[in-house]
Design an enzyme around this catalytic site. Structure first.
Site, PDB file in Angstrom:
ATOM      1  N   ASP A   7       0.887  -1.164   0.000  1.00 48.79           N
ATOM      2  CA  ASP A   7       0.000   0.000   0.000  1.00 48.79           C
ATOM      3  C   ASP A   7       0.925   1.214   0.000  1.00 48.79           C
ATOM      4  O   ASP A   7       1.454   1.601   1.039  1.00 48.79           O
ATOM      5  CB  ASP A   7      -0.906  -0.004   1.234  1.00 48.79           C
ATOM      6  CG  ASP A   7      -1.861   1.177   1.248  1.00 48.79           C
ATOM      7  OD1 ASP A   7      -2.228   1.663   0.163  1.00 48.79           O
ATOM      8  OD2 ASP A   7      -2.229   1.615   2.351  1.00 48.79           O
ATOM      9  N   GLU A  67      -1.166  -1.521  -4.964  1.00 50.93           N
ATOM     10  CA  GLU A  67      -2.370  -0.764  -5.270  1.00 50.93           C
ATOM     11  C   GLU A  67      -2.093   0.233  -6.383  1.00 50.93           C
ATOM     12  O   GLU A  67      -1.047   0.885  -6.398  1.00 50.93           O
ATOM     13  CB  GLU A  67      -2.840  -0.019  -4.010  1.00 50.93           C
ATOM     14  CG  GLU A  67      -4.197   0.622  -4.155  1.00 50.93           C
ATOM     15  CD  GLU A  67      -4.700   1.166  -2.839  1.00 50.93           C
ATOM     16  OE1 GLU A  67      -5.601   0.548  -2.262  1.00 50.93           O
ATOM     17  OE2 GLU A  67      -4.174   2.202  -2.392  1.00 50.93           O
ATOM     18  N   ASP A 140      -2.573   0.980   6.870  1.00 54.30           N
ATOM     19  CA  ASP A 140      -1.732   0.773   5.685  1.00 54.30           C
ATOM     20  C   ASP A 140      -1.242  -0.677   5.601  1.00 54.30           C
ATOM     21  O   ASP A 140      -1.154  -1.245   4.520  1.00 54.30           O
ATOM     22  CB  ASP A 140      -0.538   1.732   5.703  1.00 54.30           C
ATOM     23  CG  ASP A 140      -0.982   3.170   5.851  1.00 54.30           C
ATOM     24  OD1 ASP A 140      -1.426   3.745   4.854  1.00 54.30           O
ATOM     25  OD2 ASP A 140      -0.894   3.699   6.974  1.00 54.30           O
TER      26      ASP A 140
END
Length: 164
Positions: A7, A67, A140
């Site tokens: 992330d 991501e 996160d």
């Protein structure tokens, strides 16, 4: 299959490594690489790079899932996150890891069943799927684990399509 989920962020970069065998998941490790917001930007990127290098060297994942960038709060934020994504991708490609990229809504849908799920729902489902004794924190790190889980689901679907 051992998957490193990322992330990306330039202050907090979440990571999570899971093992996926058959239909079972196991968390290997997860956490964040933290940088001070006042640290010069190039130093933050260097810290993220060296942190990811160390994680990859220690845990030897088979692939990375990250991501995709999205323009949520501002264009400037999206650009900074894009630069962190680039650093993560380079850290993987440097050692020959294949990299897959997933939209945030797809990750949420793969883990929770709804692309509009809240972070707390993602955390809870990650805890359930990985049979963790407590909620994975910070957000996160939970998101990075969710990205890795999403990759495993997608890889399984692709394998089934190809008759493996």
């Amino acid at each position: 299959m051992r998957v490193l989920g990322i992330d990306p962020g330039t202050v907090t970069c979440g990571y999570g490594i899971i093992d996926y065998r058959g239909n079972s998941f196991r968390a290997v490790t997860y956490g964040v690489i933290r940088c001070k917001p006042k640290m010069p930007f190039e130093e933050r990127l260097a810290k993220i790079f060296t942190g990811l290098e160390a994680i990859i060297e220690q845990h030897k994942p088979d692939c990375m899932a990250i991501e995709e960038a999205f323009a949520g709060k501002s264009i400037q934020t999206a650009l900074r996150i894009g630069e962190a994504r680039g650093i993560a991708i380079v850290s993987a490609s440097k050692v020959g890891l294949p990299v897959s990229q997933y939209a945030p809504r797809l990750v949420k849908k793969a883990v929770v069943g709804s692309g509009g799920a809240h972070k707390s729902q993602v955390q809870k489902m990650v805890q359930v799927v990985l049979a963790l004794p407590e909620l994975p924190t910070p957000d996160d790190a939970a998101d990075a684990l969710a990205i890795a889980i999403c990759h495993c689901h997608r890889a399984r679907v692709e394998a089934l399509k190809n008759g493996r």
